[in-house]
Design a protein around this motif. Structure first.
Motif: not given
Length: 199
Positions: A18-22, A47-56, A130-137
């Motif tokens: 997943a990290a490689t593909l993103i 297309i907004n891909m500003s989240w890609a680095q954070e998710l990787t 960027d992702l706005e995911v709860p940080m505890w996750i």
């Protein structure tokens, strides 16, 4: 144990893929957005891909934590055993057990501290930028990976206590490739090459 082993391996492979593909998609997106073809350029810019680095980054953190546990199970971790190897076999066994149990204790403590941290984090509204995911996750990788690593240390210690063997990783081994078959194939290839040169 087989289910846990396979789950661990599949999770590491999935996170890595997943990290490689993103990363690949984000890089292609960035460079293709600069192409001077109006239809393609306009579509890609939307297309907004500003989240890609954070998710990787988060995927690699999770992969590293579970990869460390896999390293304990398979004997990949680097260890300095020069002094231990010079001891008598009886003393070697004692020092190996001390080091394995120390590893289990340390990673268990890190897991507990991480679990307390995650619990405290879950009581807040903090999210990633960027992702706005709860940080505890995101931080759940610390207790989960550390507790799994602690379990793997205990598993290796139990196996060592019963059999006197530690897991060893053969760096020359390639999964799915039999060494004898590879040597036979290489010698057949050399023989065919010599015959071809003579002809």
């Amino acid at each position: 144990m087989k289910v846990l082993d396979h789950l661990e391996e599949y999770l590491i492979a999935l996170l890595m893929a997943a990290a490689t593909l993103i990363t690949f998609t984000a890089v292609v997106h960035r460079y293709m957005s600069g192409v001077d073809i109006p239809a393609i350029q306009d579509t890609l810019i939307k297309i907004n891909m500003s989240w890609a680095q954070e998710l990787t980054i988060y995927l690699f953190v999770w992969m590293a934590k579970f990869g460390a546990a896999y390293g304990v199970r398979s004997g990949i971790h680097v260890g300095v055993d020069v002094l231990v190897n010079r001891l008598e076999p009886k003393n070697q066994k004692i020092f190996v057990m001390i080091s394995l149990l120390s590893g289990a204790l340390f990673t268990g403590i890190v897991g507990t501290l991480g679990a307390n941290f995650v619990w405290g984090m879950s009581q807040t509204d903090q999210t990633s930028s960027d992702l706005e995911v709860p940080m505890w996750i995101v931080y759940m990788a610390i207790p989960l990976g550390s507790y799994l690593m602690s379990f793997r240390f205990l598993q290796v210690a139990w196996h060592f206590l019963k059999s006197g063997e530690l897991p060893k990783h053969d760096h020359a081994h390639v999964e799915g490739l039999d060494v004898e078959e590879a040597v036979d194939a290489a010698s057949d290839h050399d023989a065919n090459q010599k015959v071809t040169e003579k002809l």
